[in-house]
Design a protein around this motif. Structure first.
Motif, PDB file in Angstrom:
ATOM      1  N   LEU A  24       0.883  -1.142  -0.078  1.00 39.24           N
ATOM      2  CA  LEU A  24       0.056   0.061   0.041  1.00 39.24           C
ATOM      3  C   LEU A  24       0.800   1.174  -0.099  1.00 39.24           C
ATOM      4  N   PRO A  25       0.527   2.345  -0.708  1.00 41.42           N
ATOM      5  CA  PRO A  25       1.310   3.630  -0.714  1.00 41.42           C
ATOM      6  C   PRO A  25       0.711   4.267   0.668  1.00 41.42           C
ATOM      7  N   THR A  26       1.619   5.250   0.958  1.00 38.89           N
ATOM      8  CA  THR A  26       1.376   6.021   2.159  1.00 38.89           C
ATOM      9  C   THR A  26      -0.013   6.932   2.028  1.00 38.89           C
ATOM     10  N   PRO A  27      -0.244   7.343   0.886  1.00 40.76           N
ATOM     11  CA  PRO A  27      -1.404   8.333   0.765  1.00 40.76           C
ATOM     12  C   PRO A  27      -2.892   7.508   1.127  1.00 40.76           C
ATOM     13  N   ALA A  28      -2.748   6.087   0.558  1.00 37.82           N
ATOM     14  CA  ALA A  28      -3.902   5.480   0.859  1.00 37.82           C
ATOM     15  C   ALA A  28      -4.115   5.145   2.452  1.00 37.82           C
ATOM     16  N   VAL A  29      -2.926   4.806   2.985  1.00 41.10           N
ATOM     17  CA  VAL A  29      -2.840   4.639   4.544  1.00 41.10           C
ATOM     18  C   VAL A  29      -3.328   6.001   5.179  1.00 41.10           C
ATOM     19  N   SER A  30      -2.589   7.080   4.751  1.00 40.26           N
ATOM     20  CA  SER A  30      -2.874   8.206   5.355  1.00 40.26           C
ATOM     21  C   SER A  30      -4.373   8.723   5.370  1.00 40.26           C
ATOM     22  N   SER A  32      -6.561   6.638   5.219  1.00 40.70           N
ATOM     23  CA  SER A  32      -7.365   5.958   6.089  1.00 40.70           C
ATOM     24  C   SER A  32      -7.365   6.107   7.702  1.00 40.70           C
ATOM     25  N   THR A  33      -6.305   7.127   7.962  1.00 40.11           N
ATOM     26  CA  THR A  33      -6.164   7.609   9.416  1.00 40.11           C
ATOM     27  C   THR A  33      -6.540   8.889   9.724  1.00 40.11           C
ATOM     28  N   GLN A  34      -7.569   9.364   9.030  1.00 40.78           N
ATOM     29  CA  GLN A  34      -8.031  10.948   9.154  1.00 40.78           C
ATOM     30  C   GLN A  34      -7.003  11.860   8.489  1.00 40.78           C
ATOM     31  N   ARG A  35      -5.806  11.401   7.850  1.00 41.08           N
ATOM     32  CA  ARG A  35      -4.922  12.196   7.342  1.00 41.08           C
ATOM     33  C   ARG A  35      -4.163  13.219   8.395  1.00 41.08           C
ATOM     34  N   SER A  36      -3.978  12.450   9.582  1.00 38.72           N
ATOM     35  CA  SER A  36      -3.442  13.245  10.718  1.00 38.72           C
ATOM     36  C   SER A  36      -2.370  12.606  11.576  1.00 38.72           C
ATOM     37  N   THR A  37      -1.901  11.420  11.028  1.00 39.24           N
ATOM     38  CA  THR A  37      -0.670  10.827  11.529  1.00 39.24           C
ATOM     39  C   THR A  37       0.399  10.631  10.721  1.00 39.24           C
ATOM     40  N   GLY A  38       0.833  11.686   9.693  1.00 42.99           N
ATOM     41  CA  GLY A  38       2.131  11.619   8.923  1.00 42.99           C
ATOM     42  C   GLY A  38       3.249  12.572   9.457  1.00 42.99           C
ATOM     43  N   ALA A  39       4.271  12.139   9.143  1.00 41.00           N
ATOM     44  CA  ALA A  39       5.483  13.027   9.815  1.00 41.00           C
ATOM     45  C   ALA A  39       5.926  13.561   8.123  1.00 41.00           C
ATOM     46  N   THR A  40       5.645  14.568   7.870  1.00 34.03           N
ATOM     47  CA  THR A  40       5.804  14.914   6.391  1.00 34.03           C
ATOM     48  C   THR A  40       7.259  15.744   6.366  1.00 34.03           C
ATOM     49  N   ALA A  41       7.775  16.105   7.532  1.00 37.47           N
ATOM     50  CA  ALA A  41       9.129  16.892   7.641  1.00 37.47           C
ATOM     51  C   ALA A  41      10.343  15.901   7.245  1.00 37.47           C
ATOM     52  N   GLU A 165       4.095   5.387  19.589  1.00 36.57           N
ATOM     53  CA  GLU A 165       4.403   4.468  20.852  1.00 36.57           C
ATOM     54  C   GLU A 165       4.906   3.236  20.323  1.00 36.57           C
ATOM     55  N   ASP A 166       6.041   2.625  21.317  1.00 33.30           N
ATOM     56  CA  ASP A 166       6.621   1.444  21.043  1.00 33.30           C
ATOM     57  C   ASP A 166       5.608   0.432  20.438  1.00 33.30           C
ATOM     58  N   GLY A 167       5.980  -0.150  19.093  1.00 32.51           N
ATOM     59  CA  GLY A 167       4.832  -1.276  18.721  1.00 32.51           C
ATOM     60  C   GLY A 167       4.059  -0.752  17.742  1.00 32.51           C
ATOM     61  N   ASP A 168       3.783   0.521  17.220  1.00 32.03           N
ATOM     62  CA  ASP A 168       3.172   1.024  16.414  1.00 32.03           C
ATOM     63  C   ASP A 168       3.604   0.626  15.295  1.00 32.03           C
ATOM     64  N   LEU A 169       2.640   0.912  14.155  1.00 31.33           N
ATOM     65  CA  LEU A 169       2.967   0.430  12.753  1.00 31.33           C
ATOM     66  C   LEU A 169       3.732   1.576  12.131  1.00 31.33           C
ATOM     67  N   ILE A 170       4.935   1.563  11.446  1.00 32.16           N
ATOM     68  CA  ILE A 170       5.464   2.619  10.641  1.00 32.16           C
ATOM     69  C   ILE A 170       5.452   2.023   9.068  1.00 32.16           C
ATOM     70  N   ILE A 171       4.877   3.108   8.291  1.00 30.48           N
ATOM     71  CA  ILE A 171       4.911   2.905   6.840  1.00 30.48           C
ATOM     72  C   ILE A 171       5.567   3.978   6.223  1.00 30.48           C
ATOM     73  N   GLY A 176       6.632  10.155   2.394  1.00 30.39           N
ATOM     74  CA  GLY A 176       6.905  10.399   3.733  1.00 30.39           C
ATOM     75  C   GLY A 176       6.542   9.153   4.813  1.00 30.39           C
ATOM     76  N   ILE A 177       6.453   9.456   5.972  1.00 31.14           N
ATOM     77  CA  ILE A 177       6.253   8.638   6.976  1.00 31.14           C
ATOM     78  C   ILE A 177       4.549   8.589   7.380  1.00 31.14           C
ATOM     79  N   VAL A 178       3.934   7.501   7.454  1.00 33.22           N
ATOM     80  CA  VAL A 178       2.720   7.469   8.262  1.00 33.22           C
ATOM     81  C   VAL A 178       2.694   6.612   9.413  1.00 33.22           C
ATOM     82  N   VAL A 179       1.923   6.714  10.486  1.00 36.69           N
ATOM     83  CA  VAL A 179       2.155   5.935  11.778  1.00 36.69           C
ATOM     84  C   VAL A 179       0.534   5.526  11.981  1.00 36.69           C
TER      85      VAL A 179
END
Length: 231
Positions: A24-30, A32-41, A165-171, A176-179
């Motif tokens: 899955l690409p990060t935009p699709a995951v983003s 699906s998480t209300q577009r609020s858990t991404g580290a774009t910097a 949090e430790d154990g969260d999923l990182i993509i 960029g990065i989605v959590v």
């Protein structure tokens, strides 16, 4: 005495879940998480995603918080890593001193890490890029790290303003990065796969000239502006 606090370790994400997220690409995951858990910097270092062959970097977060410019806790966390982990380093966004470079990156790869994310700087840009092991960072610096602590492992890290949090999923991919919080991985996976399926249909509609644009008109009021003739 240098002090590094170590919390209890979280359970790893199911490898089957990781494999499905990798498609899955990060935009699709983003989306699906209300577009609020991404580290774009934070951006991938050079061509460090090249080994993924178009897939996403995905793994279980192994979190580290460290004093800016210091990597003692990072070295300890590397030795604690499990295959499938992604090393997530909260270095407070400071980019004066690099937290890690080629040697630590190579070591992480031999330990089975799926990637590294640093909210801070790394160095050895060209060797990291050519190696193909996924590394994300806020910046690049030739100046190396200190090793005096303090630090914290398996606690809460903040990456690009996003708490992890430790154990969260990182993509991670070129966007960029989605959590994804560990408790939501199954829910978000189903939503993201549905987004990809929907977008595949939209691509087909665009190619066929039938993409539905009817939703736009009811959502906006167009105000026509007539320019003066004497201008």
């Amino acid at each position: 005495m240098n002090i590094v606090r170590v919390h209890d370790r979280a359970e790893p994400i199911d490898p089957e879940i990781i494999q499905r997220f990798a498609e899955l690409p990060t935009p699709a995951v983003s989306d699906s998480t209300q577009r609020s858990t991404g580290a774009t910097a934070l951006r991938p270092i050079g061509a460090s995603l090249s080994s993924l062959a178009g897939k996403s970097m995905v793994g279980t977060a192994l979190t580290v918080r460290t004093r800016p410019g210091d990597n003692l806790a990072v070295h300890i966390a590397l030795d604690m890593g499990r295959p499938g982990d992604i090393l997530v380093v909260d270095a407070r966004g400071e980019t004066t001193n690099a937290i890690l470079g080629e040697l630590m990156t190579s070591y992480a790869e031999t330990k089975g890490f799926h990637g590294i994310v640093v909210d801070g700087a790394v160095r050895d840009h060209d060797p990291i890029s050519s190696a193909g092991f996924p590394v994300f960072a806020r910046g690049i610096s030739h100046m190396g790290p200190y090793k005096s602590g303090p630090g914290e492992i398996h606690g809460t890290a903040t990456i690009g303003g996003v708490p992890i949090e430790d154990g969260d999923l990182i993509i991670g991919d070129a966007d960029g990065i989605v959590v994804v919080p560990a408790r939501r991985v199954h829910e978000v996976l189903e939503l993201a796969e549905a987004v990809v399926e929907k977008e595949e249909g939209q691509r087909a509609d665009i190619a066929a000239g039938r993409w539905d644009r009817s939703w736009i008109a009811p959502s906006v009021e167009l105000v026509r502006v007539h320019e003066r003739a004497d201008r």
